[in-house]
Design a protein around this motif. Structure first.
Motif, PDB file in Angstrom:
ATOM      1  N   MET A 143      17.375 -21.658 -24.224  1.00  0.00           N
ATOM      2  CA  MET A 143      16.967 -20.259 -24.171  1.00  0.00           C
ATOM      3  C   MET A 143      15.459 -20.126 -24.348  1.00  0.00           C
ATOM      4  SD  MET A 143      18.146 -17.227 -23.702  1.00  0.00           S
ATOM      5  CE  MET A 143      17.824 -15.482 -24.005  1.00  0.00           C
ATOM      6  N   GLY A 144      14.901 -20.888 -25.282  1.00  0.00           N
ATOM      7  CA  GLY A 144      13.464 -20.809 -25.516  1.00  0.00           C
ATOM      8  C   GLY A 144      12.652 -21.233 -24.300  1.00  0.00           C
ATOM      9  N   LEU A 145      12.997 -22.368 -23.723  1.00  0.00           N
ATOM     10  CA  LEU A 145      12.270 -22.836 -22.544  1.00  0.00           C
ATOM     11  C   LEU A 145      12.506 -21.924 -21.345  1.00  0.00           C
ATOM     12  CD1 LEU A 145      12.870 -26.696 -22.826  1.00  0.00           C
ATOM     13  CD2 LEU A 145      10.849 -25.381 -23.503  1.00  0.00           C
ATOM     14  N   GLY A 146      13.727 -21.418 -21.205  1.00  0.00           N
ATOM     15  CA  GLY A 146      14.020 -20.523 -20.095  1.00  0.00           C
ATOM     16  C   GLY A 146      13.215 -19.238 -20.166  1.00  0.00           C
ATOM     17  N   LEU A 147      13.171 -18.626 -21.349  1.00  0.00           N
ATOM     18  CA  LEU A 147      12.396 -17.387 -21.504  1.00  0.00           C
ATOM     19  C   LEU A 147      10.902 -17.630 -21.297  1.00  0.00           C
ATOM     20  CD1 LEU A 147      14.004 -15.465 -24.510  1.00  0.00           C
ATOM     21  CD2 LEU A 147      14.240 -15.013 -22.071  1.00  0.00           C
ATOM     22  N   ALA A 148      10.436 -18.811 -21.708  1.00  0.00           N
ATOM     23  CA  ALA A 148       9.012 -19.116 -21.564  1.00  0.00           C
ATOM     24  C   ALA A 148       8.576 -19.061 -20.100  1.00  0.00           C
ATOM     25  CB  ALA A 148       8.712 -20.491 -22.153  1.00  0.00           C
ATOM     26  N   LEU A 149       9.487 -19.374 -19.184  1.00  0.00           N
ATOM     27  CA  LEU A 149       9.168 -19.328 -17.756  1.00  0.00           C
ATOM     28  C   LEU A 149       9.612 -18.025 -17.100  1.00  0.00           C
ATOM     29  CD1 LEU A 149      10.197 -22.973 -16.762  1.00  0.00           C
ATOM     30  CD2 LEU A 149       7.883 -22.098 -17.143  1.00  0.00           C
ATOM     31  N   ALA A 150      10.737 -17.471 -17.546  1.00  0.00           N
ATOM     32  CA  ALA A 150      11.299 -16.306 -16.880  1.00  0.00           C
ATOM     33  C   ALA A 150      10.576 -15.012 -17.236  1.00  0.00           C
ATOM     34  CB  ALA A 150      12.792 -16.174 -17.223  1.00  0.00           C
ATOM     35  N   VAL A 151      10.164 -14.861 -18.498  1.00  0.00           N
ATOM     36  CA  VAL A 151       9.516 -13.605 -18.909  1.00  0.00           C
ATOM     37  C   VAL A 151       8.195 -13.374 -18.172  1.00  0.00           C
ATOM     38  CG1 VAL A 151       8.447 -12.394 -20.837  1.00  0.00           C
ATOM     39  CG2 VAL A 151      10.671 -13.468 -21.134  1.00  0.00           C
ATOM     40  N   PRO A 152       7.271 -14.365 -18.119  1.00  0.00           N
ATOM     41  CA  PRO A 152       6.032 -14.107 -17.363  1.00  0.00           C
ATOM     42  C   PRO A 152       6.274 -13.780 -15.894  1.00  0.00           C
ATOM     43  CG  PRO A 152       5.798 -16.044 -18.753  1.00  0.00           C
ATOM     44  CD  PRO A 152       7.244 -15.672 -18.782  1.00  0.00           C
ATOM     45  N   ALA A 153       7.255 -14.450 -15.265  1.00  0.00           N
ATOM     46  CA  ALA A 153       7.545 -14.159 -13.864  1.00  0.00           C
ATOM     47  C   ALA A 153       8.047 -12.728 -13.697  1.00  0.00           C
ATOM     48  CB  ALA A 153       8.578 -15.158 -13.330  1.00  0.00           C
ATOM     49  N   TYR A 154       8.891 -12.273 -14.631  1.00  0.00           N
ATOM     50  CA  TYR A 154       9.391 -10.895 -14.576  1.00  0.00           C
ATOM     51  C   TYR A 154       8.261  -9.892 -14.786  1.00  0.00           C
ATOM     52  CZ  TYR A 154      11.876  -6.662 -15.996  1.00  0.00           C
ATOM     53  OH  TYR A 154      12.313  -5.364 -16.100  1.00  0.00           O
ATOM     54  N   LEU A 155       7.419 -10.144 -15.788  1.00  0.00           N
ATOM     55  CA  LEU A 155       6.316  -9.227 -16.062  1.00  0.00           C
ATOM     56  C   LEU A 155       5.364  -9.152 -14.877  1.00  0.00           C
ATOM     57  CD1 LEU A 155       5.492 -10.181 -19.768  1.00  0.00           C
ATOM     58  CD2 LEU A 155       6.786  -8.215 -18.944  1.00  0.00           C
ATOM     59  N   ARG A 156       5.179 -10.280 -14.223  1.00  0.00           N
ATOM     60  CA  ARG A 156       4.282 -10.288 -13.063  1.00  0.00           C
ATOM     61  C   ARG A 156       4.852  -9.445 -11.928  1.00  0.00           C
ATOM     62  NH1 ARG A 156       2.806 -15.515  -9.353  1.00  0.00           N
ATOM     63  NH2 ARG A 156       1.128 -14.562  -8.133  1.00  0.00           N
ATOM     64  N   ARG A 157       6.166  -9.491 -11.743  1.00  0.00           N
ATOM     65  CA  ARG A 157       6.779  -8.677 -10.702  1.00  0.00           C
ATOM     66  C   ARG A 157       6.738  -7.190 -11.046  1.00  0.00           C
ATOM     67  NH1 ARG A 157      10.799 -12.625 -11.080  1.00  0.00           N
ATOM     68  NH2 ARG A 157      12.230 -11.151 -12.071  1.00  0.00           N
ATOM     69  N   ARG A 158       6.973  -6.862 -12.311  1.00  0.00           N
ATOM     70  CA  ARG A 158       7.097  -5.451 -12.686  1.00  0.00           C
ATOM     71  C   ARG A 158       5.745  -4.798 -12.973  1.00  0.00           C
ATOM     72  NH1 ARG A 158      12.174  -2.898 -15.837  1.00  0.00           N
ATOM     73  NH2 ARG A 158      11.583  -0.725 -15.541  1.00  0.00           N
ATOM     74  N   TRP A 159       4.852  -5.526 -13.639  1.00  0.00           N
ATOM     75  CA  TRP A 159       3.530  -4.979 -13.961  1.00  0.00           C
ATOM     76  C   TRP A 159       2.468  -5.967 -13.484  1.00  0.00           C
ATOM     77  CZ3 TRP A 159       7.233  -5.034 -18.099  1.00  0.00           C
ATOM     78  CH2 TRP A 159       7.812  -3.791 -18.340  1.00  0.00           C
ATOM     79  N   PRO A 160       2.163  -5.979 -12.188  1.00  0.00           N
ATOM     80  CA  PRO A 160       1.270  -7.003 -11.654  1.00  0.00           C
ATOM     81  C   PRO A 160      -0.126  -6.991 -12.259  1.00  0.00           C
ATOM     82  CG  PRO A 160       1.994  -5.457  -9.936  1.00  0.00           C
ATOM     83  CD  PRO A 160       2.696  -5.082 -11.176  1.00  0.00           C
TER      84      PRO A 160
END
Length: 328
Positions: A143-160
């Motif tokens: 979960m820790g490693l997954g969020l470390a990669l998934a959260v920035p990608a999501y934030l980049r899509r939603r708030w470029p």
């Protein structure tokens, strides 16, 4: 689809899958303790044990839902504040527990079974078979490693534009009191991690996990405080904004999440005085420290959000004015 976006999406699915064993184990503990086929954690009655693990079941379910929200289309329709808050709390929890999991694994390889068991069970779990401990560790790490990669990608899509620009692009403001309080809390934790005994009522019950956790708490508290200070002072001006934003995000989340979790436990121990639970810290000191950490973490997050909003508005206005001039 860009490679970074593809990586983030794969990581989100992996995080949800990794946390599933932890959810199932906690559900089995609740059901097993209610029907009397599984033991209750040391120092807890049946009601307290069921409530504690029901809370962790809810946390695990929210974590899985969060991971899926970071990759599924419906995640973009959820209010951004809700997704951001859950990501912030989840990141704060995981960055501090990952070093403990790593140390526990190294001690297990080295043959220190007692320390390994403590890291797997967290000190309040019933005796669990080794395979359960491995699955719990896998869930946290995945979960820790997954969020470390998934959260920035999501934030980049939603708030470029959230991490665009430089520190000097934002206005210079007075650093909040939270940065000072957060740094003070971090120094106390680092002092305890180094073996300091001031504020420690029962030094004999300290263990390796406690030292590693205190070191992690202290590092992220100081890192988050320094990041907020950097953003509010707008110095150094050429530093990319994403650097202090990332450290401020994780550091404030660590301050808030772990102390919000530990504070009610410390209050329970202080009021109920269970005979089998003896925290190393002086209870009054621990309660005050966790209260300060919760308040500092929440205020630091508010500062980060307001700083980003002001900078984003300023950038948008600057771009709009250039567009109007070019159009003349």
């Amino acid at each position: 689809m860009e490679r970074w976006d593809r990586t983030g999406r794969s990581a989100a699915y992996g995080a949800a899958l990794a946390l599933s064993p932890y959810l199932l184990i906690k559900v089995s503990w609740v059901i097993g303790s209610l029907v009397g086929v599984l033991p209750i954690g040391k120092g807890f009655g049946l009601a307290e044990w069921v409530v504690l693990n029901t809370v962790t079941v809810g946390m695990a379910a929210i974590g899985i839902a969060l991971a899926l929200a970071l990759v599924r289309p419906w995640g973009m329709r959820i209010p951004g504040a809700l997704v951001a808050f859950c990501s912030w709390v989840g990141s704060g929890f995981l960055v501090s527990v990952l070093p403990v999991v790593l140390v526990g694994a190294l001690l297990a390889v080295g043959g220190d079974s007692q320390a390994s068991q403590a890291s797997q069970g967290g000190g309040d779990d019933p005796a669990m078979p080794a395979w359960e401990g491995v699955l719990v560790e896998f869930s946290f790490v995945g979960m820790g490693l997954g969020l470390a990669l998934a959260v920035p990608a999501y934030l980049r899509r939603r708030w470029p534009d959230a991490f665009a620009g430089r520190v000097g692009d934002g206005p210079r403001t007075v650093p909040p009191w939270a940065a000072v309080v957060g740094a003070a809390v971090g120094l106390v934790w680092l002092y305890w991690a180094a073996g300091g005994t001031l504020g420690i009522a029962h030094p004999a019950v300290r263990n390796t996990d406690g030292y590693v956790l205190a070191a992690g708490y202290g590092f992220w508290a100081l890192a988050g405080s320094a990041a907020v200070w950097t953003l509010t002072r707008a110095r150094p001006a050429r530093l990319p904004r994403w650097v202090p934003l990332v450290f401020g995000w994780v550091g404030s989340g660590s301050l808030f999440a772990w102390s919000a979790w530990k504070l009610p436990l410390m209050l329970y121990v202080a009021l109920a005085e269970p005979p089998d639970v003896t925290p190393p810290e002086n209870l009054t000191v621990a309660v005050v420290l966790h209260l300060c950490a919760v308040a500092a973490g929440a205020t630091m997050l508010r500062t980060l959000v307001r700083t980003r909003t002001r900078t984003g508005t300023r950038t948008h206005t600057h771009t709009h004015s250039h567009t109007r001039v070019a159009g003349r």
